[in-house]
Design a protein around this motif. Structure first.
Motif, PDB file in Angstrom:
ATOM      1  N   SER A 297      34.014   2.394 -35.301  1.00 16.47           N
ATOM      2  CA  SER A 297      32.580   2.112 -35.416  1.00 16.47           C
ATOM      3  C   SER A 297      31.966   1.980 -34.039  1.00 16.47           C
ATOM      4  CB  SER A 297      32.343   0.793 -36.138  1.00 16.47           C
ATOM      5  OG  SER A 297      32.939   0.825 -37.392  1.00 16.47           O
ATOM      6  N   ALA A 298      30.671   2.203 -33.994  1.00 14.28           N
ATOM      7  CA  ALA A 298      29.944   1.962 -32.751  1.00 14.28           C
ATOM      8  C   ALA A 298      29.550   0.492 -32.702  1.00 14.28           C
ATOM      9  CB  ALA A 298      28.736   2.875 -32.677  1.00 14.28           C
ATOM     10  N   ASP A 299      28.788   0.149 -31.703  1.00 15.66           N
ATOM     11  CA  ASP A 299      28.405  -1.248 -31.506  1.00 15.66           C
ATOM     12  C   ASP A 299      27.477  -1.711 -32.648  1.00 15.66           C
ATOM     13  OD1 ASP A 299      28.349  -3.654 -30.319  1.00 15.66           O
ATOM     14  OD2 ASP A 299      26.920  -3.115 -28.748  1.00 15.66           O
ATOM     15  N   SER A 300      27.425  -3.025 -32.851  1.00 15.95           N
ATOM     16  CA  SER A 300      26.563  -3.574 -33.889  1.00 15.95           C
ATOM     17  C   SER A 300      26.164  -4.983 -33.483  1.00 15.95           C
ATOM     18  CB  SER A 300      27.303  -3.604 -35.223  1.00 15.95           C
ATOM     19  OG  SER A 300      26.615  -4.425 -36.130  1.00 15.95           O
ATOM     20  N   ARG A 301      25.065  -5.455 -34.075  1.00 16.96           N
ATOM     21  CA  ARG A 301      24.681  -6.836 -33.818  1.00 16.96           C
ATOM     22  C   ARG A 301      25.659  -7.783 -34.498  1.00 16.96           C
ATOM     23  NH1 ARG A 301      20.220  -8.663 -36.299  1.00 16.96           N
ATOM     24  NH2 ARG A 301      19.971  -6.644 -37.316  1.00 16.96           N
ATOM     25  N   PHE A 302      26.287  -7.303 -35.573  1.00 22.96           N
ATOM     26  CA  PHE A 302      27.208  -8.152 -36.330  1.00 22.96           C
ATOM     27  C   PHE A 302      28.631  -7.920 -35.837  1.00 22.96           C
ATOM     28  CE2 PHE A 302      23.678  -6.861 -39.040  1.00 22.96           C
ATOM     29  CZ  PHE A 302      23.104  -8.102 -39.274  1.00 22.96           C
ATOM     30  N   PRO A 303      29.294  -8.980 -35.371  1.00 17.86           N
ATOM     31  CA  PRO A 303      30.630  -8.804 -34.812  1.00 17.86           C
ATOM     32  C   PRO A 303      31.573  -8.113 -35.787  1.00 17.86           C
ATOM     33  CG  PRO A 303      29.879 -11.067 -34.517  1.00 17.86           C
ATOM     34  CD  PRO A 303      28.847 -10.375 -35.335  1.00 17.86           C
ATOM     35  N   GLU A 304      31.458  -8.443 -37.095  1.00 18.17           N
ATOM     36  CA  GLU A 304      32.429  -7.890 -38.037  1.00 18.17           C
ATOM     37  C   GLU A 304      32.285  -6.377 -38.168  1.00 18.17           C
ATOM     38  OE1 GLU A 304      29.945  -9.871 -38.844  1.00 18.17           O
ATOM     39  OE2 GLU A 304      28.912  -9.194 -40.646  1.00 18.17           O
ATOM     40  N   LEU A 305      31.156  -5.849 -37.708  1.00 16.92           N
ATOM     41  CA  LEU A 305      30.935  -4.412 -37.821  1.00 16.92           C
ATOM     42  C   LEU A 305      31.065  -3.699 -36.478  1.00 16.92           C
ATOM     43  CD1 LEU A 305      27.822  -4.526 -40.138  1.00 16.92           C
ATOM     44  CD2 LEU A 305      30.215  -4.240 -40.772  1.00 16.92           C
ATOM     45  N   ALA A 306      31.076  -4.483 -35.410  1.00 17.48           N
ATOM     46  CA  ALA A 306      31.013  -3.864 -34.085  1.00 17.48           C
ATOM     47  C   ALA A 306      32.338  -3.201 -33.732  1.00 17.48           C
ATOM     48  CB  ALA A 306      30.670  -4.915 -33.041  1.00 17.48           C
TER      49      ALA A 306
ATOM     50  N   LEU B 152      34.279   0.037 -30.901  1.00 17.59           N
ATOM     51  CA  LEU B 152      34.257   0.611 -29.553  1.00 17.59           C
ATOM     52  C   LEU B 152      34.008   2.112 -29.546  1.00 17.59           C
ATOM     53  CD1 LEU B 152      37.331  -1.269 -28.089  1.00 17.59           C
ATOM     54  CD2 LEU B 152      34.964  -1.568 -27.400  1.00 17.59           C
ATOM     55  N   ARG B 153      33.738   2.689 -30.714  1.00 16.57           N
ATOM     56  CA  ARG B 153      33.649   4.142 -30.759  1.00 16.57           C
ATOM     57  C   ARG B 153      32.660   4.702 -29.724  1.00 16.57           C
ATOM     58  NH1 ARG B 153      34.423   8.546 -34.134  1.00 16.57           N
ATOM     59  NH2 ARG B 153      32.642   9.945 -34.205  1.00 16.57           N
ATOM     60  N   GLY B 154      31.478   4.088 -29.687  1.00 13.65           N
ATOM     61  CA  GLY B 154      30.470   4.556 -28.736  1.00 13.65           C
ATOM     62  C   GLY B 154      30.962   4.437 -27.307  1.00 13.65           C
ATOM     63  N   ALA B 155      31.594   3.292 -27.021  1.00 11.27           N
ATOM     64  CA  ALA B 155      32.067   3.058 -25.661  1.00 11.27           C
ATOM     65  C   ALA B 155      33.199   4.014 -25.299  1.00 11.27           C
ATOM     66  CB  ALA B 155      32.541   1.621 -25.527  1.00 11.27           C
ATOM     67  N   LEU B 156      34.102   4.263 -26.260  1.00  9.18           N
ATOM     68  CA  LEU B 156      35.229   5.164 -25.979  1.00  9.18           C
ATOM     69  C   LEU B 156      34.715   6.571 -25.698  1.00  9.18           C
ATOM     70  CD1 LEU B 156      37.804   3.988 -28.677  1.00  9.18           C
ATOM     71  CD2 LEU B 156      38.087   3.875 -26.202  1.00  9.18           C
ATOM     72  N   ILE B 157      33.789   7.033 -26.543  1.00  7.96           N
ATOM     73  CA  ILE B 157      33.274   8.385 -26.325  1.00  7.96           C
ATOM     74  C   ILE B 157      32.455   8.432 -25.043  1.00  7.96           C
ATOM     75  CG2 ILE B 157      31.801  10.182 -27.291  1.00  7.96           C
ATOM     76  CD1 ILE B 157      32.724   9.337 -30.036  1.00  7.96           C
ATOM     77  N   GLY B 158      31.672   7.361 -24.803  1.00 13.42           N
ATOM     78  CA  GLY B 158      30.899   7.300 -23.563  1.00 13.42           C
ATOM     79  C   GLY B 158      31.800   7.355 -22.346  1.00 13.42           C
ATOM     80  N   SER B 159      32.873   6.559 -22.370  1.00 10.12           N
ATOM     81  CA  SER B 159      33.812   6.559 -21.250  1.00 10.12           C
ATOM     82  C   SER B 159      34.468   7.924 -21.101  1.00 10.12           C
ATOM     83  CB  SER B 159      34.899   5.503 -21.455  1.00 10.12           C
ATOM     84  OG  SER B 159      34.505   4.289 -20.874  1.00 10.12           O
TER      85      SER B 159
ATOM     86  N   THR C  73      23.741   1.671 -31.166  1.00  8.68           N
ATOM     87  CA  THR C  73      24.581   1.540 -32.362  1.00  8.68           C
ATOM     88  C   THR C  73      25.124   2.872 -32.850  1.00  8.68           C
ATOM     89  OG1 THR C  73      22.594   1.632 -33.658  1.00  8.68           O
ATOM     90  CG2 THR C  73      23.485  -0.547 -33.194  1.00  8.68           C
ATOM     91  N   ALA C  74      24.890   3.944 -32.088  1.00 10.81           N
ATOM     92  CA  ALA C  74      25.439   5.234 -32.504  1.00 10.81           C
ATOM     93  C   ALA C  74      26.277   5.797 -31.371  1.00 10.81           C
ATOM     94  CB  ALA C  74      24.315   6.200 -32.848  1.00 10.81           C
ATOM     95  N   ALA C  75      27.400   6.406 -31.721  1.00  6.56           N
ATOM     96  CA  ALA C  75      28.225   7.032 -30.691  1.00  6.56           C
ATOM     97  C   ALA C  75      27.477   8.247 -30.150  1.00  6.56           C
ATOM     98  CB  ALA C  75      29.559   7.457 -31.278  1.00  6.56           C
ATOM     99  N   PRO C  76      27.591   8.530 -28.844  1.00  5.00           N
ATOM    100  CA  PRO C  76      26.856   9.656 -28.281  1.00  5.00           C
ATOM    101  C   PRO C  76      27.442  10.979 -28.791  1.00  5.00           C
ATOM    102  CG  PRO C  76      28.368   8.773 -26.663  1.00  5.00           C
ATOM    103  CD  PRO C  76      28.435   7.865 -27.856  1.00  5.00           C
ATOM    104  N   ALA C  77      26.554  11.918 -29.120  1.00  6.91           N
ATOM    105  CA  ALA C  77      27.030  13.222 -29.582  1.00  6.91           C
ATOM    106  C   ALA C  77      27.268  14.140 -28.392  1.00  6.91           C
ATOM    107  CB  ALA C  77      26.012  13.836 -30.525  1.00  6.91           C
ATOM    108  N   THR C  78      26.510  13.973 -27.325  1.00  4.95           N
ATOM    109  CA  THR C  78      26.686  14.794 -26.125  1.00  4.95           C
ATOM    110  C   THR C  78      26.711  13.864 -24.918  1.00  4.95           C
ATOM    111  OG1 THR C  78      24.363  15.018 -25.574  1.00  4.95           O
ATOM    112  CG2 THR C  78      25.228  16.563 -27.208  1.00  4.95           C
TER     113      THR C  78
ATOM    114  N   LEU D 144      33.524   1.712 -21.810  1.00  4.24           N
ATOM    115  CA  LEU D 144      34.407   0.575 -22.136  1.00  4.24           C
ATOM    116  C   LEU D 144      34.085  -0.678 -21.321  1.00  4.24           C
ATOM    117  CD1 LEU D 144      37.934   2.067 -22.818  1.00  4.24           C
ATOM    118  CD2 LEU D 144      36.525   0.690 -24.342  1.00  4.24           C
ATOM    119  N   PRO D 145      34.040  -0.573 -19.986  1.00  4.18           N
ATOM    120  CA  PRO D 145      33.799  -1.818 -19.232  1.00  4.18           C
ATOM    121  C   PRO D 145      32.421  -2.416 -19.487  1.00  4.18           C
ATOM    122  CG  PRO D 145      33.863   0.084 -17.768  1.00  4.18           C
ATOM    123  CD  PRO D 145      34.275   0.573 -19.113  1.00  4.18           C
TER     124      PRO D 145
END
Ligand SMILES: Nc1ncnc2c1ncn2[C@@H]1O[C@H](COP(=O)(O)OP(=O)(O)OP(=O)(O)O)[C@@H](O)[C@H]1O
Ligand SMILES: [Mg+2]
Lengths: 265, 427
Positions: free
Chosen positions: B194-203, B205-212, B366-371, B379-380
């Motif tokens: 999942s990508a980031d979220s305001r709710f911890p239970e949903l948050a 690292l997908r967005g961060a991993l793809i971003g990195s 809250t969305a992983a980057p597509a490009t 990540l950091p």
């Protein structure tokens, strides 16, 4: 030395192949070669002898412009190959080095296979049109360098895995693979046993039929055995240059005499 | 042989000779002792770091799920307006159906236990298959963060109610669900899917991993060829003079420049002048490339220097051109060293935070980057965001994210060591 044999030996030599006039070499401030005038003949083996550090390697490296690669090294004077100034702007050092091959003092095979070591030169100069041609060149060069029997079953193994003497013979095979007109050999036999030395000397004699060979050696016997002309260097000067027989039996300069009789060196 | 006289022969048993020998051995023991102590200290620090991270982070690798049977009544959901239906009401129906005896107040509390995504999960199922209207849909969704904490034992039931995150009524309601066998702890794949979220239970690292990944890819594609090119030129072709000395000093200085400065540079140049998009991994990669470039140049030059000059002479001696010498002989031999240096440079870049903060890669997305040109975190910076978030659930998620980052770093450094051992050549 067998003086009688030396004196009797028929000396058949060719035209002037390389000629140096007032050649000077400086390493920074060090004046390593002074005023060397020498004519190296075609179809002749010329030996450079002299005590360690007298500039034999330095002068040898001038003849194929290997000194260009040393940053603080400066060459002056006029050195010609077939009458053409090799330090002229129009001369391409890359092509010059294909025509004037070199075997270095320390064996330096490429960390590639034995086959690749020998095939590299012909390949970059476009000398073999087919794989069979290349195989043919590799085999004949290894044979002439007296390495074929030891290497034929391990052509794909790295050249660096050979013994020191074998490596040196591989370097010789690599150098003759481009069919140079002049072959410069810097102490090619210093790491070889007497049998391999004899084989290399045989090769040198064979090469003389077509090429001019310059060999640096610390062995008087070797100089006497293989060369027709000998140049004696001392402290950067060319002290004496002449027919090998004459240099060894009847040196004109007292320094030459002391060196070949073992008093300086 | 020799006529050099050394006077009397050395007496190896003389007291001063023996004490000298003893002193030398003692010196050696000292050196070894100090070296060993240093290694042990470093190792202990590492163990403490990893231990504390694991202790607080491992809980984030699992997540409390609740299984709900949701009756989708035709009253609440109209087939032609599925998306606009009162899904919150549907969820309350589900809770009511589960505990018919519960009071209204209890139902409200119970309905707050599943994460707020629960209703959307049901809605999406029904949207995909409208035939479900009138039937019961079973979904398994994360519970909201405080209950997740409770279930993992991070909320102490003995604390007085007014100081506790969950009130007695909420705890009682949750315990009823546990008794009913509706609650289970499962691996938290959402952490990476999942990508980031305001709710911890949903948050996650997908967005961060793809971003990195995009940032490192950009960094590699730019810094690797430029770095190697620059190093080859400096090492093999450039004349050694004042100018090349000056360039060398500046490259070494560049390697020591604090990363935040590169971030400011990126902000001014890439965003300010070139007008590139803010928060984009591509821009992050450009900035990281500036930082990695000196590392790669220095590592490449060292690797080129380590190739013995005799190899160059050998190739030049049979008439190879300078370019052939470099590309056919020197570069292949230097490659393991170059790759090692590059990977270590990239590993550094992966952990770099400050420059990414400056170009806005710490935005809440809250969305992983597509490009590589879409806004994203890395990540950091994701760790930075989570560490800054007040919700309790982000505490363990921060540690878990750090562990993920460390995992990648270890992987990259391991690869570097592998490459070095695998392709190391001797001559
Ligand atoms: N790269 C270099 N830089 C500076 N000085 C050098 C360099 N190479 C050689 N020299 C100096 O030039 C002089 C001649 O060296 P050279 O290598 O030509 O001697 P040599 O006659 O081949 O000796 P040897 O028989 O020991 O090989 C020596 O004094 C040496 O110190
Ligand atoms: Mg020498």
């Amino acid at each position: 030395m067998d003086d009688a044999r030396l004196a009797e030996r028929a000396v058949t030599t060719g035209e002037v192949k390389i000629s140096a006039r007032k050649a000077q070499v400086y390493y920074g401030e060090t004046h390593a070669i002074r005023d060397v005038d020498v004519d190296i003949l075609d179809k002749t083996v010329t030996a450079f002898i002299g005590p360690s550090g007298c500039g034999k390697s330095t002068f040898l490296r001038c003849l194929n412009r290997m000194n260009d690669t040393i940053p603080n090294c400066r060459v002056e004077g006029r050195i010609t190959l077939d009458g053409e100034d090799i330090y002229d702007r129009s001369v391409d050092p890359v092509q010059l080095r294909a025509r004037v091959g070199m075997v270095f003092q320390k064996p330096n095979p490429f960390p590639k296979s034995i086959y690749e070591n020998v095939a590299y030169g012909p390949r970059i100069h476009g000398m073999a049109r087919t794989k069979a041609d290349l195989d043919q060149i590799v085999e004949s060069c290894l044979r002439r360098a007296a390495l074929w029997n030891e290497a034929k079953d391990r052509l794909d193994e790295p050249g660096t895995g050979l013994s020191g003497g074998q490596q040196q013979r591989l370097c010789i095979a690599r150098a003759i693979a481009t069919s140079p007109e002049v072959l410069l050999m810097d102490e090619p036999c210093s790491a070889l046993d007497p049998i391999a030395t004899a084989q290399v000397e045989e090769l040198i004699d064979e090469l003389r039929a077509n090429f001019s060979v310059v060999i640096v050696t610390h062995s008087m016997q070797q100089a006497a055995r293989v060369s027709q002309r000998t140049a004696f260097f001392h402290l950067g000067n060319l002290v004496e240059y002449g027919e090998t027989g004459q240099i060894f039996t009847n040196p004109r300069d007292p320094r030459t005499e002391s060196y070949i009789t073992g008093r300086i060196g | 042989m020799t006529d050099i006289s050394t006077g009397t022969a050395q007496d190896w048993n003389a007291p001063e000779v023996r004490s000298n020998l003893r002193r030398r051995h003692r010196g050696e023991r000292w050196l070894r002792g100090i070296g060993l102590a240093a290694i042990l200290t470093a190792f202990a620090v590492l163990v403490i770091l990893l231990g504390s991270l694991t202790a607080s982070g491992y809980k984030a690798f699992s997540q409390t799920f609740i299984t709900l049977d949701v009756p989708v009544s035709a009253d609440r959901v109209k087939p032609d307006r599925i998306a606009a239906a009162n899904w919150r009401g549907v969820m309350q129906d589900a809770v009511a159906a589960m505990f018919p005896d519960a009071t209204d107040a209890e139902r409200k509390v119970l309905a707050a236990i599943p994460s707020s995504v629960a209703q959307f999960a049901v809605r999406d199922r029904v949207l995909a298959d409208p035939a479900l209207i009138g039937q019961t849909v079973t979904v398994s969704v994360p519970v909201s963060d405080p209950f997740d904490q409770l279930h993992k034992g991070l909320i102490d039931r003995a604390t007085p109610e007014e100081n506790r995150r969950l009130k007695d009524a909420e705890i009682a309601a949750f315990d009823r669900l546990v008794e009913a066998g509706k609650v289970a702890l499962r691996p938290n794949w959402a952490l990476v899917t999942s990508a980031d979220s305001r709710f911890p239970e949903l948050a996650g690292l997908r967005g961060a991993l793809i971003g990195s990944f995009y940032a490192l890819l950009t960094c590699f594609v730019i810094s690797f060829p430029i770095g190697i090119g620059a190093a080859i030129y400096l090492e093999e072709f450039a004349p050694k003079n004042r100018l090349s000395d000056l360039i060398e000093i500046n490259i070494n200085n560049l390697a020591a420049v604090p990363s935040v400065v590169f971030g400011l540079l990126g902000l001014a140049v890439f965003l300010g002048w070139f007008g590139l998009p803010r928060s984009a991994p591509f821009v992050g990669g450009l900035v990281l490339a500036l930082m990695t470039l000196p590392t790669i140049i220095i590592a490449t030059r060292a690797a080129l220097k380590a190739v013995p000059p005799s190899i160059r002479e050998a190739a030049l001696g049979i008439g190879a051109s300078r370019q052939q010498v470099v590309f056919q002989h020197v570069l292949p031999l230097a490659m393991p060293g170059i790759l090692t240096g590059t990977i270590i440079g990239l590993a550094q870049a992966l952990g770099e935070t400050a420059p990414l903060l400056l170009i806005g890669m710490n935005a809440f997305i809250t969305a992983a980057p597509a490009t590589p040109f879409d806004a994203a975190t890395a990540l950091p910076t994701q760790i930075f965001i989570w560490a800054d978030s007040p919700e309790r659930g982000f505490v363990s998620r921060t540690s878990a994210a750090i562990l993920v980052l460390l995992g990648f770093l270890i992987l990259m450094n391991g690869l570097a060591i592998f490459l070095r051992n695998r392709f190391e050549r001797r001559w």
